[in-house]
Design a protein around this motif. Structure first.
Motif, PDB file in Angstrom:
ATOM      1  N   PRO A  24      -2.680 -14.771  -6.013  1.00  0.00           N
ATOM      2  CA  PRO A  24      -3.146 -13.501  -6.564  1.00  0.00           C
ATOM      3  C   PRO A  24      -2.902 -13.450  -8.070  1.00  0.00           C
ATOM      4  O   PRO A  24      -2.046 -14.162  -8.590  1.00  0.00           O
ATOM      5  CB  PRO A  24      -2.268 -12.470  -5.835  1.00  0.00           C
ATOM      6  N   PRO A  25      -3.637 -12.622  -8.793  1.00  0.00           N
ATOM      7  CA  PRO A  25      -3.324 -12.424 -10.209  1.00  0.00           C
ATOM      8  C   PRO A  25      -1.894 -11.932 -10.362  1.00  0.00           C
ATOM      9  O   PRO A  25      -1.406 -11.162  -9.528  1.00  0.00           O
ATOM     10  CB  PRO A  25      -4.342 -11.357 -10.644  1.00  0.00           C
ATOM     11  N   PHE A  26      -1.210 -12.379 -11.415  1.00  0.00           N
ATOM     12  CA  PHE A  26       0.181 -11.974 -11.610  1.00  0.00           C
ATOM     13  C   PHE A  26       0.273 -10.458 -11.699  1.00  0.00           C
ATOM     14  O   PHE A  26      -0.462  -9.816 -12.436  1.00  0.00           O
ATOM     15  CB  PHE A  26       0.728 -12.606 -12.888  1.00  0.00           C
ATOM     16  N   GLY A  27       1.179  -9.885 -10.937  1.00  0.00           N
ATOM     17  CA  GLY A  27       1.363  -8.444 -10.933  1.00  0.00           C
ATOM     18  C   GLY A  27       0.613  -7.736  -9.828  1.00  0.00           C
ATOM     19  O   GLY A  27       0.854  -6.569  -9.569  1.00  0.00           O
ATOM     20  N   ALA A  28      -0.332  -8.422  -9.158  1.00  0.00           N
ATOM     21  CA  ALA A  28      -1.074  -7.787  -8.071  1.00  0.00           C
ATOM     22  C   ALA A  28      -0.135  -7.509  -6.904  1.00  0.00           C
ATOM     23  O   ALA A  28       0.664  -8.346  -6.526  1.00  0.00           O
ATOM     24  CB  ALA A  28      -2.206  -8.691  -7.605  1.00  0.00           C
ATOM     25  N   THR A  29      -0.233  -6.320  -6.326  1.00  0.00           N
ATOM     26  CA  THR A  29       0.637  -5.962  -5.213  1.00  0.00           C
ATOM     27  C   THR A  29      -0.115  -5.763  -3.908  1.00  0.00           C
ATOM     28  O   THR A  29       0.492  -5.748  -2.852  1.00  0.00           O
ATOM     29  CB  THR A  29       1.417  -4.671  -5.533  1.00  0.00           C
ATOM     30  N   ASP A  30      -1.439  -5.582  -3.970  1.00  0.00           N
ATOM     31  CA  ASP A  30      -2.198  -5.467  -2.731  1.00  0.00           C
ATOM     32  C   ASP A  30      -3.668  -5.775  -3.008  1.00  0.00           C
ATOM     33  O   ASP A  30      -4.082  -5.915  -4.150  1.00  0.00           O
ATOM     34  CB  ASP A  30      -2.034  -4.090  -2.078  1.00  0.00           C
ATOM     35  N   ILE A  58      22.062  13.995   2.727  1.00  0.00           N
ATOM     36  CA  ILE A  58      21.968  12.753   3.496  1.00  0.00           C
ATOM     37  C   ILE A  58      20.824  12.818   4.504  1.00  0.00           C
ATOM     38  O   ILE A  58      20.031  11.870   4.628  1.00  0.00           O
ATOM     39  CB  ILE A  58      23.297  12.449   4.209  1.00  0.00           C
ATOM     40  N   ALA A  59      20.698  13.934   5.217  1.00  0.00           N
ATOM     41  CA  ALA A  59      19.666  14.058   6.244  1.00  0.00           C
ATOM     42  C   ALA A  59      18.267  13.948   5.647  1.00  0.00           C
ATOM     43  O   ALA A  59      17.351  13.397   6.280  1.00  0.00           O
ATOM     44  CB  ALA A  59      19.826  15.378   6.984  1.00  0.00           C
ATOM     45  N   SER A  60      18.080  14.455   4.437  1.00  0.00           N
ATOM     46  CA  SER A  60      16.748  14.477   3.827  1.00  0.00           C
ATOM     47  C   SER A  60      16.495  13.290   2.900  1.00  0.00           C
ATOM     48  O   SER A  60      15.439  13.202   2.281  1.00  0.00           O
ATOM     49  CB  SER A  60      16.560  15.776   3.028  1.00  0.00           C
ATOM     50  N   ALA A  61      17.448  12.357   2.818  1.00  0.00           N
ATOM     51  CA  ALA A  61      17.342  11.266   1.849  1.00  0.00           C
ATOM     52  C   ALA A  61      16.112  10.397   2.065  1.00  0.00           C
ATOM     53  O   ALA A  61      15.396  10.055   1.115  1.00  0.00           O
ATOM     54  CB  ALA A  61      18.606  10.411   1.894  1.00  0.00           C
ATOM     55  N   THR A  62      15.844  10.025   3.318  1.00  0.00           N
ATOM     56  CA  THR A  62      14.699   9.148   3.557  1.00  0.00           C
ATOM     57  C   THR A  62      13.380   9.886   3.347  1.00  0.00           C
ATOM     58  O   THR A  62      12.381   9.282   2.933  1.00  0.00           O
ATOM     59  CB  THR A  62      14.746   8.529   4.967  1.00  0.00           C
ATOM     60  N   GLU A  63      13.364  11.196   3.602  1.00  0.00           N
ATOM     61  CA  GLU A  63      12.177  11.989   3.306  1.00  0.00           C
ATOM     62  C   GLU A  63      11.955  12.065   1.803  1.00  0.00           C
ATOM     63  O   GLU A  63      10.815  12.005   1.327  1.00  0.00           O
ATOM     64  CB  GLU A  63      12.305  13.392   3.903  1.00  0.00           C
ATOM     65  N   SER A  64      13.030  12.186   1.058  1.00  0.00           N
ATOM     66  CA  SER A  64      12.934  12.194  -0.404  1.00  0.00           C
ATOM     67  C   SER A  64      12.385  10.875  -0.924  1.00  0.00           C
ATOM     68  O   SER A  64      11.601  10.830  -1.877  1.00  0.00           O
ATOM     69  CB  SER A  64      14.307  12.471  -1.019  1.00  0.00           C
ATOM     70  N   LEU A  65      12.754   9.789  -0.261  1.00  0.00           N
ATOM     71  CA  LEU A  65      12.285   8.463  -0.668  1.00  0.00           C
ATOM     72  C   LEU A  65      10.788   8.290  -0.425  1.00  0.00           C
ATOM     73  O   LEU A  65      10.128   7.507  -1.130  1.00  0.00           O
ATOM     74  CB  LEU A  65      13.067   7.392   0.090  1.00  0.00           C
ATOM     75  N   ARG A  66      10.231   9.020   0.534  1.00  0.00           N
ATOM     76  CA  ARG A  66       8.812   8.873   0.861  1.00  0.00           C
ATOM     77  C   ARG A  66       7.917   9.092  -0.347  1.00  0.00           C
ATOM     78  O   ARG A  66       6.854   8.455  -0.474  1.00  0.00           O
ATOM     79  CB  ARG A  66       8.413   9.865   1.969  1.00  0.00           C
ATOM     80  N   GLY A  67       8.306   9.953  -1.246  1.00  0.00           N
ATOM     81  CA  GLY A  67       7.489  10.228  -2.417  1.00  0.00           C
ATOM     82  C   GLY A  67       7.486   9.109  -3.443  1.00  0.00           C
ATOM     83  O   GLY A  67       6.751   9.182  -4.436  1.00  0.00           O
ATOM     84  N   TRP A  68       8.285   8.066  -3.206  1.00  0.00           N
ATOM     85  CA  TRP A  68       8.403   6.940  -4.126  1.00  0.00           C
ATOM     86  C   TRP A  68       7.806   5.666  -3.539  1.00  0.00           C
ATOM     87  O   TRP A  68       8.134   4.569  -3.970  1.00  0.00           O
ATOM     88  CB  TRP A  68       9.874   6.699  -4.449  1.00  0.00           C
ATOM     89  N   GLN A  69       6.923   5.779  -2.566  1.00  0.00           N
ATOM     90  CA  GLN A  69       6.412   4.603  -1.862  1.00  0.00           C
ATOM     91  C   GLN A  69       4.885   4.497  -1.935  1.00  0.00           C
ATOM     92  O   GLN A  69       4.190   4.510  -0.915  1.00  0.00           O
ATOM     93  CB  GLN A  69       6.857   4.645  -0.398  1.00  0.00           C
ATOM     94  N   PRO A  70       4.316   4.339  -3.115  1.00  0.00           N
ATOM     95  CA  PRO A  70       2.852   4.250  -3.209  1.00  0.00           C
ATOM     96  C   PRO A  70       2.277   3.006  -2.529  1.00  0.00           C
ATOM     97  O   PRO A  70       1.185   3.065  -1.954  1.00  0.00           O
ATOM     98  CB  PRO A  70       2.591   4.225  -4.725  1.00  0.00           C
ATOM     99  N   LEU A  71       2.991   1.879  -2.583  1.00  0.00           N
ATOM    100  CA  LEU A  71       2.479   0.669  -1.937  1.00  0.00           C
ATOM    101  C   LEU A  71       2.507   0.817  -0.422  1.00  0.00           C
ATOM    102  O   LEU A  71       1.588   0.378   0.275  1.00  0.00           O
ATOM    103  CB  LEU A  71       3.285  -0.551  -2.390  1.00  0.00           C
ATOM    104  N   HIS A  72       3.546   1.436   0.093  1.00  0.00           N
ATOM    105  CA  HIS A  72       3.595   1.718   1.538  1.00  0.00           C
ATOM    106  C   HIS A  72       2.458   2.647   1.948  1.00  0.00           C
ATOM    107  O   HIS A  72       1.836   2.460   3.003  1.00  0.00           O
ATOM    108  CB  HIS A  72       4.931   2.353   1.902  1.00  0.00           C
ATOM    109  N   ARG A 109      12.255   1.104  -5.556  1.00  0.00           N
ATOM    110  CA  ARG A 109      11.445  -0.107  -5.643  1.00  0.00           C
ATOM    111  C   ARG A 109      10.955  -0.470  -4.245  1.00  0.00           C
ATOM    112  O   ARG A 109      11.630  -0.182  -3.250  1.00  0.00           O
ATOM    113  CB  ARG A 109      12.243  -1.266  -6.237  1.00  0.00           C
ATOM    114  N   GLU A 110       9.785  -1.135  -4.182  1.00  0.00           N
ATOM    115  CA  GLU A 110       9.193  -1.541  -2.910  1.00  0.00           C
ATOM    116  C   GLU A 110       9.018  -3.055  -2.860  1.00  0.00           C
ATOM    117  O   GLU A 110       8.878  -3.712  -3.888  1.00  0.00           O
ATOM    118  CB  GLU A 110       7.828  -0.885  -2.728  1.00  0.00           C
ATOM    119  N   ASP A 111       8.995  -3.615  -1.636  1.00  0.00           N
ATOM    120  CA  ASP A 111       8.751  -5.035  -1.456  1.00  0.00           C
ATOM    121  C   ASP A 111       8.462  -5.307   0.014  1.00  0.00           C
ATOM    122  O   ASP A 111       8.871  -4.531   0.888  1.00  0.00           O
ATOM    123  CB  ASP A 111       9.957  -5.856  -1.910  1.00  0.00           C
ATOM    124  N   VAL A 112       7.804  -6.439   0.283  1.00  0.00           N
ATOM    125  CA  VAL A 112       7.575  -6.840   1.671  1.00  0.00           C
ATOM    126  C   VAL A 112       8.888  -7.180   2.374  1.00  0.00           C
ATOM    127  O   VAL A 112       8.968  -7.139   3.603  1.00  0.00           O
ATOM    128  CB  VAL A 112       6.610  -8.036   1.762  1.00  0.00           C
TER     129      VAL A 112
END
Length: 277
Positions: free
Chosen positions: A3-9, A144-158, A180-183
């Motif tokens: 893929p071109p360098f920097g391509a994520t999807d 703590i309970a809402s932490a993973t929901e808060s993270l959802r807004g930071w997952q554009p690749l997902h 940050r996101e990754d496979v």
């Protein structure tokens, strides 16, 4: 061709088969996966399959969590070099760190599911961890309970692919402030830690939040970064829990909005919630 360098999807057109229906045309975004080599002082130390984004963050975070360096100032330079079949993160270390690495050189080549694959000794896989000093941040039940929901807004690749993990950093009273996101789940964590260090954010001031289970390596990386609280959407393994107990790391798992399980070191949760017979 890579893929071109920097391509994520990239988008792909395929037939889809909805339940109870006939074939329909669908377009899917799929995450990219590229070989990324960690090269120190001209020698390849590790090759990981990872998302080709935030590579400098990845290189710095990996260097810190693997104990190759103990601070950003020990990496004299870091250059990201694309190749026809992958990417090199070429780093030159301060003289003393380079000598120490040469003395304990290992070879690691792991798929996205397991960053420990390829380690050549039991001792390296179950290395001793430092003990986290002090109480550190204190979080509320709601944080703590809402932490993973808060993270959802930071997952554009997902959101585009539904096929990657994320690691985020939560500050008391502020929610998730960086992610940050990754496979690979361990790659996402390394990228987060590298990004934090490069931006001058102290991991000891907040909590790391994961979209994955808590494996041995995730505990090791959090402790090596100096973070005292780890929150995840899924369970820890037994060995990961033992490591966290010994290192003084607070583990909160099954955090899915409605609550969570607190596995060890409850001193970082507000004391008034402990009203259990």
């Amino acid at each position: 061709m890579p893929p071109p360098f920097g391509a994520t999807d990239a988008t792909h057109h395929r037939p889809g088969f909805p339940k109870g229906g006939s074939s329909v045309a669908v377009t899917r975004a799929l995450p990219e996966e590229t070989a990324i080599a960690m090269v120190y002082d001209g020698t390849t130390h590790a090759v990981m399959m990872a998302t080709p984004a935030d590579v400098q963050d990845f290189a710095v975070g990996f260097s810190l969590t693997e104990g190759i360096v103990t601070g950003l100032d020990q990496i004299a330079s870091c250059e990201v070099i694309p190749h026809p079949k992958g990417i090199e993160a070429q780093m030159w270390l301060a003289e003393d760190r380079g000598a120490q690495l040469a003395a304990r050189r290992r070879s690691l080549a792991g798929p996205v599911g397991c960053g420990l694959c390829g380690i050549d000794s039991i001792e390296a896989a179950v290395r001793s961890l430092p003990t986290l000093a002090g109480i550190g941040p204190v979080l509320t039940v709601e944080e703590i309970a809402s932490a993973t929901e808060s993270l959802r807004g930071w997952q554009p690749l997902h959101d585009r692919t539904r096929a990657v993990h994320a690691a985020g950093f939560l500050l008391p009273g502020q929610g998730v402030v960086l992610a940050r996101e990754d496979v690979g789940r361990h790659n996402a964590l390394d990228k987060l830690i590298g990004a934090m260090v490069r931006q001058g954010i102290d991991p000891a001031q907040g909590a790391i939040v994961l979209t994955s289970r808590i494996s041995t390596e995730m505990v090791q990386k959090c402790v090596m970064a100096g973070c005292t609280i780890l929150i995840a959407v899924s369970a820890p393994t037994l060995h990961a829990l033992r490591l966290a107990e010994g290192a003084g790391l607070t583990l909160a798992a099954f955090a899915r909005g409605e609550g969570f399980d607190l596995f060890c070191h409850p001193q970082r949760l507000r004391a008034e919630v402990f009203d259990v017979a």
